[in-house]
Design a protein around this motif. Structure first.
Motif, mmCIF file in Angstrom:
data_model
loop_
_atom_site.group_PDB
_atom_site.id
_atom_site.type_symbol
_atom_site.label_atom_id
_atom_site.label_comp_id
_atom_site.label_asym_id
_atom_site.label_seq_id
_atom_site.Cartn_x
_atom_site.Cartn_y
_atom_site.Cartn_z
ATOM 1 N N ALA A 167 0.836 -1.165 -0.083
ATOM 2 C CA ALA A 167 0.135 -0.017 -0.114
ATOM 3 C C ALA A 167 0.759 1.176 -0.067
ATOM 4 O O ALA A 167 0.299 2.310 0.384
ATOM 5 C CB ALA A 167 -0.949 -0.015 1.171
ATOM 6 N N LEU A 168 2.020 1.157 -0.321
ATOM 7 C CA LEU A 168 2.898 2.388 -0.335
ATOM 8 C C LEU A 168 2.920 3.212 -1.773
ATOM 9 O O LEU A 168 2.860 2.445 -2.711
ATOM 10 C CB LEU A 168 4.420 1.810 -0.277
ATOM 11 N N PRO A 169 2.571 4.268 -1.644
ATOM 12 C CA PRO A 169 2.397 5.264 -2.841
ATOM 13 C C PRO A 169 3.883 5.516 -3.739
ATOM 14 O O PRO A 169 3.963 6.063 -4.631
ATOM 15 C CB PRO A 169 1.927 6.416 -2.544
ATOM 16 N N LEU A 170 4.869 4.923 -3.393
ATOM 17 C CA LEU A 170 6.192 5.199 -4.071
ATOM 18 C C LEU A 170 6.622 3.825 -4.511
ATOM 19 O O LEU A 170 6.278 2.742 -4.075
ATOM 20 C CB LEU A 170 7.166 5.487 -2.858
ATOM 21 N N PRO A 171 7.640 3.896 -5.689
ATOM 22 C CA PRO A 171 7.997 2.531 -6.203
ATOM 23 C C PRO A 171 9.101 2.169 -5.228
ATOM 24 O O PRO A 171 10.281 2.839 -5.229
ATOM 25 C CB PRO A 171 8.563 3.038 -7.681
ATOM 26 N N ALA A 172 8.970 1.137 -4.776
ATOM 27 C CA ALA A 172 9.886 0.264 -4.152
ATOM 28 C C ALA A 172 9.666 -1.258 -3.959
ATOM 29 O O ALA A 172 8.786 -1.795 -4.488
ATOM 30 C CB ALA A 172 9.417 0.670 -2.330
ATOM 31 N N THR A 173 10.898 -1.721 -3.566
ATOM 32 C CA THR A 173 10.978 -3.166 -3.802
ATOM 33 C C THR A 173 11.594 -3.617 -2.237
ATOM 34 O O THR A 173 12.429 -3.179 -1.763
ATOM 35 C CB THR A 173 12.016 -3.762 -4.925
ATOM 36 N N LEU A 174 11.070 -4.741 -1.885
ATOM 37 C CA LEU A 174 11.842 -5.643 -0.741
ATOM 38 C C LEU A 174 12.284 -6.726 -1.117
ATOM 39 O O LEU A 174 11.602 -7.728 -1.483
ATOM 40 C CB LEU A 174 10.685 -5.346 0.190
ATOM 41 N N ILE A 175 13.421 -6.949 -0.927
ATOM 42 C CA ILE A 175 14.085 -8.406 -0.895
ATOM 43 C C ILE A 175 14.339 -9.094 0.562
ATOM 44 O O ILE A 175 15.143 -8.635 1.234
ATOM 45 C CB ILE A 175 15.495 -8.298 -1.616
ATOM 46 N N GLY A 176 13.412 -10.110 0.748
ATOM 47 C CA GLY A 176 13.441 -10.622 2.130
ATOM 48 C C GLY A 176 14.558 -11.623 2.226
ATOM 49 O O GLY A 176 14.977 -11.999 1.379
#
Length: 560
Positions: A54-63
């Motif tokens: 639900a983040l309004p910014l282009p983002a990626t999370l590598i867990g």
């Protein structure tokens, strides 16, 4: 090298098979501690805990599970598998990351929220970072100076290491590969104390034996990191973190020259968090780091031919507070300062920067479902004019499956020490580079010595000063989530860059080589699109693919 003066097209296609389990629950709003293990939580984008979907910014999370599934050993290996990130080498053999069409100089690299230093050639070599102690990697694309100040024109990559847990465990890992490469990890945890060690070595390789250069020289890297968490009671937690890195690498050059380089990095990070009430959290951090690099070359007879040294120090204290009003409004205010010093054999003297800053941010929900983030940062500088960096982002869910998000922000990058004070002459190739502040003093000296054959720019151009680089960044994205197994993300981006700093040829030397310096280019634009698709076959098997289209050009050159 000159800035691109024609259209540049770059296509990156990434497809991977990842095997790991992940729960597909989604939630927007305040999240309690029981939710963290179920959600993809990101902190870099807003300096607060936010749900990625639900983040309004282009983002990626590598867990961590994804890191383990891929089997990679260095941070650079996992980043080059992400859509829109391209690993590019610098001229000293390191690997930096290109984001949204911008060079590695414009991506801020953080470890546990604090900046890594050591950009002796402009980019920061990410091969020096092991994944053995990483909890997750967070990537935020687009200008992020509203929270992070200088160097975040293209975006931010935050490498978050494991936090101590109240348990007793020990882990050992070893991996062997081609070119006699060895990677050894050791993890130990006892209660609130955690220790990690890594040693990575290789005999190197040469992709083109016909020339005098070696592609990768033999090297050995050692990393140690420890953390200690102390509960002080009264809603106060203190974290103490220390990291040490060292690398030895052989170094050869044409003409029978040989030597070695030695690199060391230290950092100490203390962080205190005080939660006076559930709706307030106050954080005080103090961070100090030092990076040292020494290099020497000997002749075939064993005599010293050349010696170079580079030392960079940075100290950053920062205080910030988060205030939550109701369930849908969070206010953040922060205050800090950066004290930076560089001592380099290619500089005429030790140089230092001092830059205090203040930032504010509002993260709220209106009309029950539209999330808006607005932020503003003010940076002062002892050398350059003050900078104001605003940013706004909006997330609009259209229904249960579709959502639109967009952002607009500005970024800036102050000229670095190298671009200002460089006085470099390559001992083996013979070319030279002068920073703009050193140019007026050193060029007459070189001319008097008879080393300059001709000057190629006007006197007015020689006296120009460097301005900070500025960027206005736009992102517009669409997300589609059919169910917990399938989702599609699209993002289009545009960067309008002003006063981009590039190198230019200023003179020819009598030895046939060239002399370079730096200058500002008026207008540069990068634009493109990114597509990402994910399909979960089961809780342990996931397919993901990505595509990027990129175009970058000098606007003045295009108009000719």
């Amino acid at each position: 090298m000159p800035v691109i003066k024609c259209l540049l097209y770059s296509i990156v296609l990434i497809s991977s098979l990842q095997i790991y389990g992940q729960t597909g629950n989604y939630y927007f709003g305040s999240l309690d501690s029981t939710t963290w293990d179920l959600e993809e939580i990101i902190v870099t984008a807003t300096r607060t805990k936010r749900q990625l979907s639900a983040l309004p910014l282009p983002a990626t999370l590598i867990g961590n599970k994804e890191l383990l599934a891929t089997g990679v050993r260095r941070v650079s290996d996992i980043l080059e598998e992400q859509t829109g990130l391209i690993m590019v080498p610098d001229f000293v053999g390191g690997l930096g990351v290109q984001m949204q069409g911008m060079d590695p100089d414009y991506t801020l690299i953080l470890i546990d929220g604090m900046p890594l230093i050591g950009r002796s050639a402009g980019s920061l070599d990410l091969t020096r970072l092991s994944v053995g102690n990483i909890q997750q990697v967070e990537i935020v694309k687009g200008a992020s100076s509203s929270l992070y100040g200088s160097d975040a024109l293209a975006g931010v990559i935050n490498i978050i290491t494991h936090q101590p847990k109240q348990e007793h465990l020990g882990k050992l890992g070893y991996q062997w590969g081609r070119f006699d490469s060895h990677d050894f990890n050791a993890n130990y945890q006892q209660g609130s104390f955690q220790f990690f060690a890594n040693q990575y070595s290789s005999s190197g390789y040469d992709l083109n034996p016909s020339d005098e250069w070696v592609t990768i020289e033999p090297f050995r890297q050692t990393t140690m990191q420890s953390k200690y968490q102390l509960d002080l009671g009264q809603h106060t937690v203190m974290n103490l973190m220390g990291r040490w890195y060292q690398q030895y690498q052989d170094y050869t050059a044409p003409g029978g020259l040989s030597g070695a380089t030695k690199t060391q990095e230290y950092n100490l990070h203390t962080k205190g968090v005080y939660s006076s009430k559930p709706s307030q959290e106050h954080t005080l951090e103090w961070y100090a780091t030092q990076y040292q690099a020494e290099e020497y070359l000997n002749t075939s007879q064993g005599e010293l031919y050349d010696k170079q040294s580079f030392t960079q120090k940075l100290i950053r204290p920062e205080w910030r507070s988060n205030f939550t009003e109701g369930e849908n409004n969070t206010f953040t205010i922060g205050l800090g300062a950066t004290f930076e010093m560089v001592d380099r054999s290619d500089f005429t003297a030790t140089k230092d920067f001092r830059a205090p800053y203040l930032f504010v941010q509002w993260d709220g929900t209106v009309w029950d479902k539209v999330n808006i983030i607005g932020g503003l940062r003010y940076d002062a500088h002892n050398v350059y004019r003050n900078q104001v960096s605003p940013k706004v982002a909006v997330y609009v869910p259209l229904n249960e499956k579709w959502a639109i998000k967009g952002s607009m922000g500005t970024g800036y990058k102050a000229p670095d020490f190298r671009q200002l004070y460089f006085n470099f002459s390559n001992s083996s190739a013979g070319y030279g580079v002068l920073g703009t502040e050193a140019l007026s003093q050193e060029l007459p000296v070189l001319k008097q010595r008879g080393e300059i054959a001709s000057i190629l720019i006007s006197d007015a151009a020689l006296s120009e000063t460097l301005n900070p680089e500025r960027s206005t960044n736009f992102n517009l994205g669409i997300t589609f989530e059919k169910n917990s197994r399938f989702n599609l993300n699209f993002n289009g981006f545009l960067n309008e860059i002003r006063d981009l700093i590039d190198t230019r040829l200023i003179a020819r030397k009598t030895n046939g080589q060239q002399l370079f310096s730096y200058y500002n280019i008026a207008k540069v634009r990068t634009l493109g699109t990114e597509w990402n698709v994910t399909y979960k076959v089961s809780d342990k098997v996931k397919f993901s693919g990505g595509y990027q289209w990129l175009m970058a050009f000098d606007k003045d050159a295009l108009s000719l």
